[in-house]
Each structure stands twice: as C-alpha cells, then as structure tokens.
Design an enzyme around this catalytic site. Structure first.
Site, short mmCIF file in Angstrom:
data_model
loop_
_atom_site.label_atom_id
_atom_site.label_comp_id
_atom_site.label_asym_id
_atom_site.label_seq_id
_atom_site.Cartn_x
_atom_site.Cartn_y
_atom_site.Cartn_z
N GLU A 1 0.86 -1.18 0.00
CA GLU A 1 0.00 0.00 0.00
C GLU A 1 0.90 1.23 0.00
O GLU A 1 1.39 1.66 1.03
CB GLU A 1 -0.91 0.00 1.23
N ASP A 2 1.14 1.76 -1.19
CA ASP A 2 2.06 2.88 -1.35
C ASP A 2 1.40 3.93 -2.23
O ASP A 2 1.13 3.68 -3.41
CB ASP A 2 3.38 2.41 -1.96
#
Length: 918
Positions: A609-610
C-alpha cells in the site's frame, strides 16, 4: 577402544571443512574455509597461471551473481534514469553488506526471522520457563508478576553476570517449584513431556534399570570393558612405571620406544592369546614424512559398528509425562499469569510489557497494562483441522474489522465473527478475507493502526486460540486469510508499546525528529539496526507459523520509505524516488521481508500500500524490485469519491474515469483495486451508500434511490472488471451499508451506535438486498468465468459526449452508460469477433433494483459487419441511462460458416454415395 572409534577416516591433507556453532540466540552459523594442507615439511607455493586466475574469477562471479541484476527491471519498464540506476546499485551493495553482517550474528535470513523461538517466555523441557528480552539500555532486568508477588528481585539478571550478553539480550530462568514432599530429579537430563502425549511417558521403571537395559542391548561382550573400568589402563601404566616392580630411577626407566616399536612388541607378546571380540585394529605407517598413521580395521566389524544405533526407545522411556510433572512440580509461571518486565536504567526503574509478549491486556478497566502467559494444557490447546486453501488465480478480498462486525452496540469477538460473518463471506462469493485491527493496540478508536504489541492478537476480541479457530474455520470454507500489518510506524505509548522501552530513546526507533511521524504522533522504526530487523522479520514469520496467515498487506509504505513520511508533493519525477529523503534502510527491510516470506511459504501473498507508486514495487528482488505480489491503486477510490461529492452527474468525464482506473499499465496485472475500502467508511469520511442515499426512510424519493442504486452497481462493476487480478471490498459495502463507522471516543460520549454493521438490512426485500444480490452475481462472474485472471482489457470506446465506456476482456464485452438521462435504442460499439453476443449480467434488471428496460428478446444480439472503434464488426445494443451490461460471445460467425460448409459437404457426399449405388 571400539566405542570411541570414529566411523570415518580423517586426513589433514587437502580437507575441506566447515565449522558449525550456536550463537547466543541459537541461530546456526556456518563458517566455511578454503581447502588447506598440513604437512611436516614445507611445500613450494605454486602460483596459478594468469588464465587460471581469470577463469576462477569469472566462475566465482557467475556462481554468486547468477540471475541477479540490481537494475534489471529498469530495462523491462523502459526507465532510463542514471541517478535512479545508481541508487539501485548502491542499494544492492548495501544489501550484500547487510546479509554479511547477518551471517556473523544469525547465520542466514531465515534464522534472523526466528527470534520468536527463544525471545519472550518459553517452556523448557528441564521443568523450567526461560525468558529472554532485548533491552541494551538497561542495567538490570527482572520478571515480575503474579507468580512471584511482583518482586523485582526474585527472578532477575544483572549486567556483567550470566544474564546479559554483549548485544543487550537479557536471560532469566524461572524454575518450576517442587511440590511439598517430593524429591528433585537425580539426573539433570531428565526431561518432561509438556505438549505431546501429555498422558504418556511414565513407564514405572527406574532409571537405573533403564541404564542396565540400554547397556545390555547396545554393548557386545567385552566392548564396555573400559567403560566400566575407566582407570584400568592408567593403573597398569602407573604400576609399570612407579610400582615396586618398575623402574626405581630415571636411568632405569630408559627411553620409551616409538609407537610402532611398542605396537609390534605388544603384537608379538599377545600372538598366542585366544580370539577376542574386541575390534581388530592395526596401525600401519605408510612411510611418509607426515606424522600420520592410518588405522586399519576389519571391514566386517567396521560395518557392524557403523550400523549401531543408540537405544532411543529407552531414552524416550526416561521422559516424564505431563501427569508426573504436575504431580511433582508446580509451574514456575502458571497459565494465565499476568507479568511485566522490570528494568533498572540510567533514568531510573521502569516496568514494561515485554516486546515479544503473545497475549496482552493493554488497558483493563483503567489499570496498568499486563502481559499474560499463554500456555494452555495440551488437552485444551487449539488443534488445527483444516489445510491452507490453494491460492486462486484471482483474489476477491473481503476486508473486515472484527470489533465492528456485529449488529449489537459492543465490541464483537473472534468467535462471533467466526460464527456469523465467515458464512456470509462465503455466501457472498469472496475467496479471501483481510483483517484490520487484529494486532494488539491500546486505543480502540485508532482502528488498530497504532499497534503496541506486534506479536499479540487483540485481547478485546478474544484469546490466541480464538483467533486460531477463526483462521482455521476460514480455511475450512476455502477462504485465505490476509493480515493488515503495520511495520511502517508504531504507537508512541510508553507503558504498553515500544517507545522508550529500555529507558533510552533509540532502542527500537530513531532519535530526534526522524524518530517521530510528522503528523500522526507515532514512532518510526530504526530499520538499519540489525536487532530491529530481527524483531520485525521475526514478527512476520510468527504470524505465518503460529497462526497460518496466508498473506500480508503492508500498510502505508510511504510513511517508512521517505523521511518526510510521504507527505511531500510527488510530480512523478524519478529524482523523487532516489533523493536525500529516501530511507534506504526501509527498502532493505522490505526486500528482506519479501525474500524471507516467499522462501518460508511459496504461496504467500504480499500487498504493497504505497501512495507514491514506487517503481519496482512488484518486480523480483533479484531484478532490483521490492518483491511484492500486488500493489494497491489508491487513486481509484479517491476519484470516485471526488465525482460523487463534487461533480454533477452530467459533467462526469469518462476519460478521467478511465485514466484513474487504468493506472500504471506496465504493472496492471499486479494491481489491487477497490471502489471503497475501510477508509471511506472509517477515517472520518462517508461511505458511497451514505453519499448516494442519505437517510433512507418512508419519504425517500424513488428517483434518488434509483440513481443511487444504479451508480452504486456501476461503480462496483467497472472497478471490479477492469482491475488486475485482485479486487477488495470493505465489510458491509456489498449491500450498501447506510452509515459510516464511528468508533467510541470522547467526542461521541464513547457511543457504540455507529461501531457495528446492520446485517438486519439483508433480512428484508428491498434496496440493500438487491444490491447484495448484484454483488453476489458479480463475484460469481469471476468465480465461474475467470474474469480477473484473463488478460488485460482492451478499452476501445470512451465517449465523453454520450458518457459511454466499452471494453473487451477475453470473450466478454462490457458496456457502461453513465449518462443520467439519455438512453440509446441501438448504440454502436465495436467488437473483435463477429457472432452472437448474450447479456449475462445487467445492472438494470428488476431483481437488482433496476427498471428492466431491456426485454428478454434483446438479451441476444448478433454483430453486423461494420467498422466501429477500429474493429471490423459492431453491435447495436440498447443502453438505458445509468446502466451497464456484460455480454459474452456465444457463437462465432467463422464457426457458423465452418458448420454450414460441413453440412454442405455431407449432403454432397450422400448424393455421390447414392449415385454410386445406382
């Protein structure tokens, strides 16, 4: 002596050896040396030829670097940026240096990730409990709790004594207590069987009898002569030299002959002795200058001796069963005991919850936090029943929060979730669940993201065994279990978390500004410290081994990958991914984490999750990537939320929608997408249903409900079918949960009114049941037709004027009409294959809450030969406003032509056969 003869021959000449030993934390290390020779005479040093040295160097590089290219993915993705390529090369070099450092401490990566095996509280077979903790800043360590009246001196270790090593690891032994009237064990090696076969192991035979039985079975007559009389040889030698019949002076002693002369003399003296069952061994000198003698023995005896096996059956018989242990001893720390660790530091005495505790009560009725010793008896410990499900080719992930999963205004438990929610997930058609807020955290209103104890499941939901049952039941239903893991930051709470754990500010976290998140008030891990890596990597492996977790979503990577915590404005320039604000140590940790997890379990799933979409997130680590399996496209849900809240329906841009949905085409197959996840419902926002429907009651207009229902289904369908191989939905959004989530906190007077899910809405026919029916059929579309696992969609029609989008994925045609008012009787869209197309999913069906504008005879459409959208054929389909259709080609025209030709050939053949008979 036969019993001490080694079964293999050793020669110091040209022998390649390795030295294995155990480190302070029981990690195996292996140090291999080059081949070497030992000789009594000097050997001339032979220099290898230049060509041989060059060949050896080439071979060495090929062996160690085979298949590894630190900038490999740049060529694949067409990225040409010298500074970023140099950054990747330097990072690769730092990784090799880090692994070399690990070798000196732990042996290898998998051993580095096995700290949970010895740190924390562990039962030892020597009827005791061992405790180990890492606190380099402390000067004194003790374990305090119910078991010792919270005494800081009874079970302790002091610096400079046995209890602390050079790396800051403290070791304390808590002995089990001998019951009154019982005698301690006579032999130190007597073991107690605590876990396996807890009611077995007591044979009733004394240890002396067992020893006699072992000796009688193992030794042959005469072999144990010198074992039983160890001083026989020494006594005879002493008698010969110093006895009354021996030499009385040094001159009379004379010189002692060499070994060969003495052996030959002994052989001559005993040549007439009767045969012996002792092993026949001869020492023969080969006449070399080396001081080496070969021992030659009888091959038959040698094979016989090598075949000997120690009597393990008797060794196991010496073990004491659990019943015998409980009769003789009481546990040093009983199951369920509360405890903390006590430190004496330069700042004064401190009490902390141990960092490796597996069960923690973070805030019990306002009291101080405690760790709980979780060691249930074997008959009560949870036993796994189900195997891990096979990993599917596509993921339909159901995101859950256990605490809010119930209908009542309270915190739900693991058991309630297992019994009530898991069957719903299975019925809904999802094949994986992703749990958030499971790991222990002190403040419930933080959703579980300010983690305090990384190795403990949250006690507010139940016990560790309750969570094992949840995972086991999910596996039994064919559901994979993913965990939302927070290693990007940690809670700043000092009494239950890791902040100032040993009194120092740099134990687990950076000092100064870098050690604090700029906006969230959390602490930032020191990823460059080997002991911190030891802790974090062990935590990942712990969840996989202890709880059989199938994968992880790494939460908020941008917080850890950049020193500005990801809050800088990103323009997409490659320089932003390799400048001075990038935390190289954090990248090394992520690479190690992915390498370790995929080596531990080949089918493990890791999701990144970036928000910055760092290049190479899902590329192999051997090619310079970070090694994740999927990455989250965060922009899609933000795009939908922006349109719903700020843009009138008739002004929606189809091109902007598709631009956000397509995302990064280079890694589109690795993209996980969602229309809305927990953030829209929990993080102070509103769910899509709350925006679209508002307050639903008797006075709600039918047009508003129809609009909301149509858009809700269309948004979900286009996001689902255009994504990569992974889709996510938050619990309750599949049926349009009417309210967001608000956790109990001071601002709402600690109310639980919005901290639950309205499952009762599915019991009545109407809006929510219709939305749920559509979501189930949408999931079945992938389950039966493998939509997500097919190739990427071919988007061939995007029209902002008509507000129509169409794309093809495999044999399926998807058409969306987002126009709020305009319906089309025969809208032309191109198709790749000519033939008949059948509608298999229609958002406007009455059973889904639609108006049913498309009649039954319109569900099958035949293509016409007309070039549209750059394709050879087209369909003219009815498109009601705010509706979407999924069609599949059933009959291809080329197949029809073949069948027709085949029929004509058959008819012609039958006529020819008839004429020949005539």
């Amino acid at each position: 002596m036969a019993s001490f003869t080694l079964p293999t021959r050793f020669s110091l000449s040209s022998y390649d050896f390795s030295l294995s030993f155990q480190s302070h934390n029981k990690g195996r290390r292996t140090i291999s040396t080059q081949k070497w020779r030992c000789s009594a005479t000097e050997q001339p040093e032979q220099q290898p030829k230049k060509s041989e040295r060059r060949s050896s160097r080439r071979k060495s590089l090929t062996d160690t670097e085979r298949g590894i290219d630190p900038v490999g993915f740049l060529t694949k993705l067409g990225i040409s940026h010298k500074a970023f390529a140099q950054f990747l090369r330097e990072r690769h070099k730092s990784m090799k240096d880090l692994k070399a450092e690990m070798l000196t401490r732990h042996g290898n990566l998998m051993e580095t990730a096995s700290g949970y095996e010895i740190l924390g509280l562990h039962r030892n077979v020597q009827h005791r409990v061992d405790f180990m903790e890492w606190a380099p800043g402390a000067r004194y360590c003790a374990l305090v709790g119910d078991f010792n009246g919270w005494s800081p001196t009874e079970n302790s270790a002091r610096e400079g004594h046995f209890g602390r090593d050079d790396y800051g690891y403290w070791f304390i032994i808590i002995e089990d207590k001998l019951r009154e009237g019982e005698k301690p064990d006579e032999y130190f090696f007597q073991q107690y069987n605590y876990v396996d076969d807890y009611d077995k192991g007591d044979s009733g035979v004394t240890i002396e009898e067992l020893f006699n039985k072992m000796n009688n079975e193992y030794w042959e007559p005469g072999e144990d002569r010198f074992v039983n009389s160890r001083f026989e040889v020494a006594a005879k030698l002493y008698e010969k030299i110093f006895g009354p019949n021996g030499a009385q002076t040094e001159e009379e002693l004379e010189e002692i002959p060499d070994a060969e002369t003495r052996y030959k003399a002994w052989k001559e003296q005993h040549k007439d002795d009767p045969p012996s069952n002792l092993p026949p061994c001869d020492v023969i000198d080969n006449g070399k200058e080396y001081d080496i003698f070969n021992v030659v023995n009888d091959p038959v005896w040698r094979e016989k001796f090598r075949a000997k096996k120690p009597p393990l059956a008797y060794w196991l018989e010496m073990r004491k069963g659990r019943k015998a242990w409980l009769k003789k001893y009481s546990p040093g720390i009983p199951h369920g005991s509360r405890y903390r660790v006590y430190f004496n530091t330069p700042s004064g005495p401190l009490e902390r919850v141990p960092a490796w505790a597996t069960y923690v009560l973070p805030d019990v009725d306002g009291n101080q936090s405690y760790a709980v010793h979780w060691e249930p008896p074997p008959e009560r410990a949870y036993k796994w029943k189900s195997m891990r499900p096979k990993v599917p080719k596509s993921f339909r992930i159901y995101e859950c929060h256990v605490g809010i999963s119930g209908s009542e205004q309270k915190i739900s438990s693991f058991n309630e979730f297992t019994e009530q929610v898991l069957p719903h997930v299975k019925e809904s058609g999802y094949n994986a669940i992703q749990l958030i807020g499971v790991i222990e955290h002190k403040d419930y209103f933080t959703v579980g993201y300010r983690v305090t104890n990384l190795f403990a499941v949250s006690s507010r939901y139940g016990t560790p065994d309750d969570f094992k049952r949840l995972v086991d039941e999910a596996h039994g239903l064919g559901l994979l279990v993913f965990l939302d893991i927070v290693h990007s930051y940690s809670a700043a709470d000092e009494m239950v978390g890791l902040s100032l754990f040993d009194g120092s500010n740099d134990c687990y976290f950076h000092t100064g500004k870098r050690g604090h998140h700029k906006y969230w008030g959390t602490r930032m891990f020191k990823y460059g410290d080997l002991d911190v890596l030891h802790y974090l990597l062990s935590n990942l492996k712990w969840w996989v081994v202890e709880y059989q977790i199938d994968g992880f979503q790494f939460h908020s990577l941008s917080s850890m990958m950049y020193t500005h915590n990801g809050f800088a404005s990103f323009t997409g320039d490659m320089e932003e991914y390799c400048n001075q604000y990038v935390d190289k140590d954090a990248f090394l940790y992520l690479i190690l984490a992915n390498e370790m997890l995929h080596a531990l379990h080949p089918d493990i799933i890791t999701i990144a999750e970036d928000a910055t979409l760092y290049p190479g997130l899902c590329e192999p680590t051997s090619q310079g990537g970070l090694g994740f399996d999927y990455y989250v496209n965060l922009s899609v849900s933000e795009m939908w939320l922006w349109f719903l809240e700020n843009v009138p329906d008739h002004e929606w841009s189809m091109n902007k929608i598709m631009s956000a949905l397509i995302g990064n085409q280079k890694n589109a197959d690795k993209m996980l997408m969602y229309a809305e996840n927990h953030k829209q419902s929990i993080s102070g926002g509103r769910s899509f249903a709350e925006i679209l429907f508002g307050e639903i009651g008797e006075h709600s207009s039918s047009s508003k409900l129809l609009r909301g229902s149509s858009l809700h289904k269309m948004i979900k369908l286009i996001t689902f079918t255009i994504s990569g191989r992974a889709y996510l939905n938050f619990m309750g959004n599949e049926f349009g949960h009417p309210k967001g989530v608000e956790f109990p906190m001071p601002s709402n007077n600690f109310s639980f009114s919005l901290a639950n899910r309205r499952w009762d809405l599915l019991t009545n026919k109407g809006l929510h049941d219709n939305l749920f029916s559509f979501d189930k059929d949408m999931m079945k579309l992938d389950e039966n037709e493998r939509i997500l696992s097919r190739g990427l969609p071919n988007i061939h029609h995007v029209n902002d004027t008509t507000m129509v989008i169409s794309y093809i994925r495999g044999p399926f045609l998807f058409i969306f009409n987002f126009h709020p008012t305009s319906s089309y009787e025969g809208y032309s869209v191109g198709v790749e294959e000519a033939g008949e197309y059948k509608v298999i999913l229609n958002t406007d069906e009455i059973k889904y809450g639609g108006e049913g504008h498309i009649k039954d005879d319109q569900y099958i459409q035949r293509s016409i030969s007309k070039r549209i959208d750059g394709l050879r054929s087209c369909l003219e389909v009815p498109l009601p406003s705010r509706s979407a259709q999924v069609g599949i080609i059933e009959v291809v025209c080329s197949y029809l032509q073949i069948i027709s030709d085949f029929k004509n050939m058959s008819h012609l053949q039958s006529r020819l056969n008839l004429q020949s008979r005539i």
